[in-house]
Design a protein around this motif. Sequence first.
Motif, PDB file in Angstrom:
ATOM      1  N   GLY A  28       0.846  -1.203   0.000  1.00  0.00           N
ATOM      2  CA  GLY A  28       0.000   0.000   0.000  1.00  0.00           C
ATOM      3  C   GLY A  28       0.873   1.240   0.000  1.00  0.00           C
TER       4      GLY A  28
ATOM      5  N   SER B 187      -0.283  -1.203   4.734  1.00  0.00           N
ATOM      6  CA  SER B 187      -1.073   0.035   4.702  1.00  0.00           C
ATOM      7  C   SER B 187      -2.096   0.033   3.568  1.00  0.00           C
ATOM      8  CB  SER B 187      -0.126   1.240   4.578  1.00  0.00           C
ATOM      9  OG  SER B 187      -0.836   2.452   4.663  1.00  0.00           O
TER      10      SER B 187
ATOM     11  N   THR C  83       0.201   5.903  -1.845  1.00  0.00           N
ATOM     12  CA  THR C  83      -0.486   7.109  -1.368  1.00  0.00           C
ATOM     13  C   THR C  83      -0.580   7.063   0.159  1.00  0.00           C
ATOM     14  OG1 THR C  83      -2.653   6.035  -1.520  1.00  0.00           O
ATOM     15  CG2 THR C  83      -1.985   7.301  -3.437  1.00  0.00           C
ATOM     16  N   GLY C  84      -1.045   8.135   0.755  1.00  0.00           N
ATOM     17  CA  GLY C  84      -1.393   8.157   2.177  1.00  0.00           C
ATOM     18  C   GLY C  84      -0.269   7.738   3.106  1.00  0.00           C
ATOM     19  N   PHE C  85      -0.644   6.964   4.132  1.00  0.00           N
ATOM     20  CA  PHE C  85       0.322   6.564   5.159  1.00  0.00           C
ATOM     21  C   PHE C  85       1.392   5.624   4.610  1.00  0.00           C
ATOM     22  CE2 PHE C  85      -3.188   7.795   8.090  1.00  0.00           C
ATOM     23  CZ  PHE C  85      -2.471   8.690   8.869  1.00  0.00           C
ATOM     24  N   GLY C  86       1.037   4.807   3.623  1.00  0.00           N
ATOM     25  CA  GLY C  86       2.006   3.871   3.062  1.00  0.00           C
ATOM     26  C   GLY C  86       3.107   4.588   2.298  1.00  0.00           C
ATOM     27  N   LEU C  87       2.725   5.580   1.505  1.00  0.00           N
ATOM     28  CA  LEU C  87       3.726   6.376   0.784  1.00  0.00           C
ATOM     29  C   LEU C  87       4.647   7.091   1.785  1.00  0.00           C
ATOM     30  CD1 LEU C  87       4.894   7.718  -1.809  1.00  0.00           C
ATOM     31  CD2 LEU C  87       3.115   9.480  -1.558  1.00  0.00           C
TER      32      LEU C  87
HETATM   33 NA    NA Z   1      -1.357   3.915   2.288  1.00  0.00          NA
END
Ligand code: NA
Length: 396
Positions: free
Chosen positions: A47, A137, A50-54
């Motif tokens: 994941g 994520s 984007t978001g927390f994974g990035l």
């Molecule tokens: Na993410």
Amino acid sequence: MIIEPRMRGFICLTAHPEGCAQNVKNQIEYVKSKGAINGPKKVLVIGASTGFGLASRITAAYGSGASTIGVFFEKAPSEGKTASPGWYNTAAFEKEAHAAGLYAKSINGDAFSKEIKDKTIELIKADLGQVDLVIYSLASPVRKHPDTEVLHRSTLKPIGGTYTNKTVDFHTGKVSEISIEPATEEDIANTVAVMGGEDWAMWIDALKAENLLAEGATTVAYSYIGPALTEPVYRKGTIGRAKDDLEATAFKIADKLKDIEGKAYVSVNKALVTQASSAIPVIPLYISLLYKVMKAEGVHEGTIEQIQRLYANRLYTGNAVPVDEKGRIRIDDWEMREDIQAKVAKLWEEATTETLPAIGDLPGYRSDFLSLFGFEIDQVDYQKDTQEVVEIEGLV
Ligand code: NA
Ligand code: NAI
């Protein structure tokens, strides 16, 4: 090509390649500005686009010089359509990482499938040997179960009774009342199947069976709790059941990793504007009030600030990882501060279409939402022609 945001409901159909790239660069600069973290060296992020994974990938690479493999599900550009933001984010990340001499490779496909797990395993074997951190994520509305081939769909519903509360259409600023009908047992089971811990455990089992987890390896998945206000639709709703399952899975995984002295944690993160959270009713109103209060208190954070703090102040301090009474890492500590929650609860009572412009941070919400798609980024000239990005370096 000039690209503008094109909205349909809670999603934006277009994404801006340079805006997304600038977003990634800004996150990289932030992590660099905070200094080195004695952290992971070989990292798998599931994941990662984007978001927390990035943010987890960027923090590992630029905080600790880690080699990273990112798995995600994103759309390449096609005739008349831009790519999805995670495509552009990853293209930019890979380019930056390679220029900085960092190993980075990516896999685009369904992380729930056996095929993508196998592909990831082959890549780790060939290039890294083992990994010492696995970040889980994923945020997805659907999961095709790899054994049964059943397509499970997650829902965002209360359990036990109809839930009625305020919500805001963040595009128009209109505050209205919304009623959500309760979930069936099937809704609950489906949501747990998609967003619960089963797939996380499957990943860890598959990696461990191939001896790809280093001695002392850590795995972290992300969860959310939030205030009493949103409990019926979040923590005590269908998604909350999935998070309960995810949190219980951390203990099961930790047991399985004992022989390699591995660790499994759930980190409870702050409520933030992401593609996943903007689709949840009630949450955008809560976030717009929360942002206003946290910004006023000087404790507002975005995904990169959250994850940089997770690595630097929780996971890699050199001391034991601090956890709450349920064994969870809490990086939502500032969101959940009593004074902050008291202020948000009071504003919640006052929130109407008329009062929200003064008491909430809708501009901040909107701007964060648009920036997920590469729009409204300060350094980008949107009048200038932009180049399509058809390739991601390091895509396997
Ligand atoms: Na993410
Ligand atoms: P996001 O939508 O920004 O990221 C989702 C990631 O999963 C993307 O990289 C996407 O490509 C990938 N993905 C989705 N389906 C996939 C599939 N089938 N195969 C491979 N990759 C797939 O979401 P966000 O918000 O960063 O969420 C990540 C985790 O953080 C979730 O568990 C979420 O519940 C949790 N979280 C989110 C909070 C928020 O306010 N946004 C707060 C606390 C936790």
